[in-house]
Design a protein around this motif. Structure first.
Motif, PDB file in Angstrom:
ATOM      1  N   ASN A  34       0.750  -1.157   0.096  1.00 29.67           N
ATOM      2  CA  ASN A  34      -0.001  -0.077   0.086  1.00 29.67           C
ATOM      3  C   ASN A  34       0.853   1.274   0.095  1.00 29.67           C
ATOM      4  O   ASN A  34       0.397   2.184  -0.644  1.00 29.67           O
ATOM      5  CB  ASN A  34      -0.992   0.002   1.174  1.00 29.67           C
ATOM      6  CG  ASN A  34      -2.043  -1.004   1.238  1.00 29.67           C
ATOM      7  OD1 ASN A  34      -2.440  -1.416  -0.064  1.00 29.67           O
ATOM      8  ND2 ASN A  34      -2.537  -1.506   2.233  1.00 29.67           N
ATOM      9  N   ASP A  35       2.041   1.310   0.598  1.00 26.17           N
ATOM     10  CA  ASP A  35       2.918   2.310   0.729  1.00 26.17           C
ATOM     11  C   ASP A  35       3.762   2.526  -0.501  1.00 26.17           C
ATOM     12  O   ASP A  35       4.591   3.485  -0.570  1.00 26.17           O
ATOM     13  CB  ASP A  35       3.829   2.198   1.925  1.00 26.17           C
ATOM     14  CG  ASP A  35       2.793   2.381   3.255  1.00 26.17           C
ATOM     15  OD1 ASP A  35       1.780   3.057   3.307  1.00 26.17           O
ATOM     16  OD2 ASP A  35       3.357   1.555   4.029  1.00 26.17           O
ATOM     17  N   TYR A  36       4.156   1.116  -1.333  1.00 20.55           N
ATOM     18  CA  TYR A  36       5.082   1.499  -2.154  1.00 20.55           C
ATOM     19  C   TYR A  36       4.753   0.428  -3.426  1.00 20.55           C
ATOM     20  O   TYR A  36       4.615  -0.899  -3.113  1.00 20.55           O
ATOM     21  CB  TYR A  36       6.387   1.210  -1.871  1.00 20.55           C
ATOM     22  CG  TYR A  36       7.372   1.246  -2.871  1.00 20.55           C
ATOM     23  CD1 TYR A  36       8.010   2.697  -3.357  1.00 20.55           C
ATOM     24  CD2 TYR A  36       8.121   0.306  -3.689  1.00 20.55           C
ATOM     25  CE1 TYR A  36       8.864   2.541  -4.306  1.00 20.55           C
ATOM     26  CE2 TYR A  36       8.985   0.200  -4.634  1.00 20.55           C
ATOM     27  CZ  TYR A  36       9.470   1.575  -4.918  1.00 20.55           C
ATOM     28  OH  TYR A  36      10.386   1.788  -6.186  1.00 20.55           O
ATOM     29  N   ASP A  37       4.416   0.597  -4.635  1.00 24.57           N
ATOM     30  CA  ASP A  37       4.220  -0.008  -5.666  1.00 24.57           C
ATOM     31  C   ASP A  37       4.821   0.170  -6.911  1.00 24.57           C
ATOM     32  O   ASP A  37       5.166   1.362  -7.115  1.00 24.57           O
ATOM     33  CB  ASP A  37       2.587  -0.620  -5.977  1.00 24.57           C
ATOM     34  CG  ASP A  37       2.009   0.645  -6.241  1.00 24.57           C
ATOM     35  OD1 ASP A  37       2.625   1.610  -6.986  1.00 24.57           O
ATOM     36  OD2 ASP A  37       0.547   0.863  -5.811  1.00 24.57           O
ATOM     37  N   VAL A  38       4.902  -0.691  -7.939  1.00 23.84           N
ATOM     38  CA  VAL A  38       5.622  -0.542  -9.365  1.00 23.84           C
ATOM     39  C   VAL A  38       4.872  -1.247 -10.252  1.00 23.84           C
ATOM     40  O   VAL A  38       4.338  -2.219 -10.221  1.00 23.84           O
ATOM     41  CB  VAL A  38       7.243  -1.473  -9.165  1.00 23.84           C
ATOM     42  CG1 VAL A  38       7.786  -1.155 -10.425  1.00 23.84           C
ATOM     43  CG2 VAL A  38       8.035  -0.585  -8.018  1.00 23.84           C
ATOM     44  N   ARG A  39       4.895  -0.271 -11.500  1.00 19.12           N
ATOM     45  CA  ARG A  39       4.092  -0.722 -12.562  1.00 19.12           C
ATOM     46  C   ARG A  39       4.778  -1.835 -13.392  1.00 19.12           C
ATOM     47  O   ARG A  39       6.029  -1.615 -13.646  1.00 19.12           O
ATOM     48  CB  ARG A  39       3.639   0.284 -13.471  1.00 19.12           C
ATOM     49  CG  ARG A  39       3.010   0.014 -14.663  1.00 19.12           C
ATOM     50  CD  ARG A  39       2.915   0.973 -15.740  1.00 19.12           C
ATOM     51  NE  ARG A  39       2.431   0.701 -16.888  1.00 19.12           N
ATOM     52  CZ  ARG A  39       3.079   0.302 -17.823  1.00 19.12           C
ATOM     53  NH1 ARG A  39       4.676   0.344 -17.913  1.00 19.12           N
ATOM     54  NH2 ARG A  39       2.889   0.073 -19.283  1.00 19.12           N
ATOM     55  N   PHE A  40       4.353  -2.847 -13.758  1.00 20.75           N
ATOM     56  CA  PHE A  40       4.734  -3.641 -14.583  1.00 20.75           C
ATOM     57  C   PHE A  40       3.569  -3.960 -15.815  1.00 20.75           C
ATOM     58  O   PHE A  40       2.525  -4.134 -15.536  1.00 20.75           O
ATOM     59  CB  PHE A  40       5.012  -5.360 -14.045  1.00 20.75           C
ATOM     60  CG  PHE A  40       6.315  -5.171 -13.229  1.00 20.75           C
ATOM     61  CD1 PHE A  40       7.643  -5.597 -13.845  1.00 20.75           C
ATOM     62  CD2 PHE A  40       6.266  -4.880 -12.075  1.00 20.75           C
ATOM     63  CE1 PHE A  40       8.657  -5.586 -13.091  1.00 20.75           C
ATOM     64  CE2 PHE A  40       7.427  -4.904 -11.251  1.00 20.75           C
ATOM     65  CZ  PHE A  40       8.463  -5.308 -11.810  1.00 20.75           C
ATOM     66  N   PRO A  41       4.168  -3.895 -17.183  1.00 20.60           N
ATOM     67  CA  PRO A  41       3.043  -3.851 -18.238  1.00 20.60           C
ATOM     68  C   PRO A  41       2.478  -5.286 -18.581  1.00 20.60           C
ATOM     69  O   PRO A  41       1.330  -5.403 -19.039  1.00 20.60           O
ATOM     70  CB  PRO A  41       3.834  -3.366 -19.328  1.00 20.60           C
ATOM     71  CG  PRO A  41       5.247  -3.706 -19.035  1.00 20.60           C
ATOM     72  CD  PRO A  41       5.354  -3.728 -17.525  1.00 20.60           C
ATOM     73  N   PHE A  42       3.267  -6.331 -18.228  1.00 20.87           N
ATOM     74  CA  PHE A  42       2.696  -7.629 -18.301  1.00 20.87           C
ATOM     75  C   PHE A  42       2.735  -8.490 -17.190  1.00 20.87           C
ATOM     76  O   PHE A  42       4.218  -8.857 -16.529  1.00 20.87           O
ATOM     77  CB  PHE A  42       3.378  -8.537 -19.492  1.00 20.87           C
ATOM     78  CG  PHE A  42       3.177  -7.671 -20.810  1.00 20.87           C
ATOM     79  CD1 PHE A  42       2.261  -7.741 -21.548  1.00 20.87           C
ATOM     80  CD2 PHE A  42       4.123  -6.866 -21.155  1.00 20.87           C
ATOM     81  CE1 PHE A  42       2.026  -7.194 -22.774  1.00 20.87           C
ATOM     82  CE2 PHE A  42       4.206  -5.989 -22.460  1.00 20.87           C
ATOM     83  CZ  PHE A  42       3.046  -6.210 -23.091  1.00 20.87           C
ATOM     84  N   VAL A  43       1.744  -8.895 -16.455  1.00 23.59           N
ATOM     85  CA  VAL A  43       1.875  -9.646 -15.320  1.00 23.59           C
ATOM     86  C   VAL A  43       0.953 -10.899 -15.249  1.00 23.59           C
ATOM     87  O   VAL A  43      -0.220 -10.587 -15.641  1.00 23.59           O
ATOM     88  CB  VAL A  43       1.491  -8.808 -13.909  1.00 23.59           C
ATOM     89  CG1 VAL A  43       1.441  -9.685 -12.655  1.00 23.59           C
ATOM     90  CG2 VAL A  43       2.660  -7.803 -13.741  1.00 23.59           C
ATOM     91  N   MET A  44       1.454 -12.011 -15.060  1.00 22.85           N
ATOM     92  CA  MET A  44       0.707 -13.243 -15.001  1.00 22.85           C
ATOM     93  C   MET A  44       0.132 -13.487 -13.487  1.00 22.85           C
ATOM     94  O   MET A  44       0.948 -13.685 -12.650  1.00 22.85           O
ATOM     95  CB  MET A  44       1.269 -14.378 -15.531  1.00 22.85           C
ATOM     96  CG  MET A  44       0.522 -15.850 -15.603  1.00 22.85           C
ATOM     97  SD  MET A  44       1.439 -17.085 -15.984  1.00 22.85           S
ATOM     98  CE  MET A  44       1.606 -16.605 -17.871  1.00 22.85           C
ATOM     99  N   LEU A  45      -1.102 -13.468 -13.063  1.00 19.32           N
ATOM    100  CA  LEU A  45      -1.559 -13.671 -11.469  1.00 19.32           C
ATOM    101  C   LEU A  45      -2.307 -15.269 -11.796  1.00 19.32           C
ATOM    102  O   LEU A  45      -2.909 -15.511 -12.768  1.00 19.32           O
ATOM    103  CB  LEU A  45      -2.480 -12.769 -11.355  1.00 19.32           C
ATOM    104  CG  LEU A  45      -2.103 -11.280 -11.307  1.00 19.32           C
ATOM    105  CD1 LEU A  45      -3.408 -10.419 -10.839  1.00 19.32           C
ATOM    106  CD2 LEU A  45      -1.247 -11.144 -10.036  1.00 19.32           C
ATOM    107  N   ASP A  46      -1.954 -15.782 -10.664  1.00 15.75           N
ATOM    108  CA  ASP A  46      -2.710 -17.177 -10.398  1.00 15.75           C
ATOM    109  C   ASP A  46      -3.344 -17.287  -9.033  1.00 15.75           C
ATOM    110  O   ASP A  46      -2.355 -16.876  -8.081  1.00 15.75           O
ATOM    111  CB  ASP A  46      -1.960 -18.029 -10.691  1.00 15.75           C
ATOM    112  CG  ASP A  46      -2.438 -19.526 -10.524  1.00 15.75           C
ATOM    113  OD1 ASP A  46      -3.766 -19.699 -10.403  1.00 15.75           O
ATOM    114  OD2 ASP A  46      -1.757 -20.505 -10.036  1.00 15.75           O
TER     115      ASP A  46
END
Length: 278
Positions: A165-177
């Motif tokens: 919640n305090d720090y995040d980074v954008r990735f254009p392609f993420v695979m979630l499971d």
């Protein structure tokens, strides 16, 4: 409120015989009657391109055209409501002529902010903002998206921010499971013209990876597809190797060369894809 602006690019062309020119500024006329201009302050971009040109020649021509623009600012301000006069004056200004200072064919655009429109045009045509690392990485992302789509893999990925919640980074392609990031792919551009700029961009991503790793928020497999610097530039390549090796030292982080063939890239991508997703 939307404003309609006509604009033209100011070009310096000292040698008509060659047709070579450098974009050095923007002139803009809004439908409010407001005339604005912006000219590059530094002469180095011109003198580096035209190495045999005496810099005083450029400075004199630049000073003369800026004087004319300043007179026009006052003229347009005094005749804001005379649309026909303003339009004809602007057309006369940018009309082709046999001088060192010339203008491109006019363009037009709609904007909410006239001053911002001038700055944006200047950044694009004079400072080449489209050639920034951000722009280049968007190009690399589109190319990767096309490759994934052609291989029926794109539906497995979506843009995602990884972190806390305090720090995040954008990735254009993420695979979630099940909300777990199995793989994150990030095309990254290291084609800058100076070693320091490569190191700065690399350090920025090293910091991001370090923070995500510390928070245990990295994807199980993080794949950077890195655009290398131009060949034959050992200092640039040394900086490139330094940052890519440092990235790859983190567990679960891999770096591959963007100049791999598409089939090789797909093989590397599939290495980080869980068996159930193949």
């Amino acid at each position: 409120m939307k404003y309609i602006c006509n604009y033209s690019i100011l070009r310096f062309l000292p040698y008509p015989e060659t047709g070579e020119f450098v974009n050095i500024g923007i002139v803009l006329l809004a439908n409010t009657g407001e005339f604005k201009f912006k000219v590059a302050a530094k002469r180095q971009r011109v003198t580096r391109f035209f190495e045999t040109l005496e810099h005083k020649v450029y400075l004199r021509a630049k000073g003369e055209v800026e004087d004319e623009f300043n007179r026009l600012v006052e003229f347009f301000a005094n005749h804001k409501t005379e649309t026909t006069l303003l339009t004809s004056t602007f057309k006369h200004l940018i009309h082709p002529r046999e001088t060192m200072m010339r203008f491109s064919q006019p363009g037009s655009m709609a904007t909410d902010n006239i001053g911002q429109a001038l700055d944006d045009l200047f950044e694009h045509y004079v400072n080449h903002s489209f050639a920034s690392k951000e722009y280049q990485e968007k190009v690399l992302e589109r190319q990767l998206g096309t490759l994934l789509a052609s291989s029926n893999l794109k539906q497995l990925y979506k843009e995602q921010r990884l972190g806390t919640n305090d720090y995040d980074v954008r990735f254009p392609f993420v695979m979630l499971d099940d909300h777990i990031a199995e793989q994150a792919i990030k095309p990254i551009f290291f084609g800058q013209s100076e070693p320091g700029k490569i190191l700065e961009h690399g350090d920025a991503w090293l910091s991001k990876v370090m923070r995500l790793n510390k928070a245990n928020k990295l994807a199980k497999d993080t794949l950077f597809i890195a655009e290398p610097p131009a060949q034959g530039k050992p200092k640039l390549f040394k900086a490139y190797e330094e940052v890519t090796f440092a990235l790859a030292e983190f567990d679960g982080v891999r770096v591959i060369n963007a100049h791999m063939t598409n089939s090789q890239k797909l093989q590397e991508i599939k290495r980080g894809v869980p068996e159930m997703s193949h």
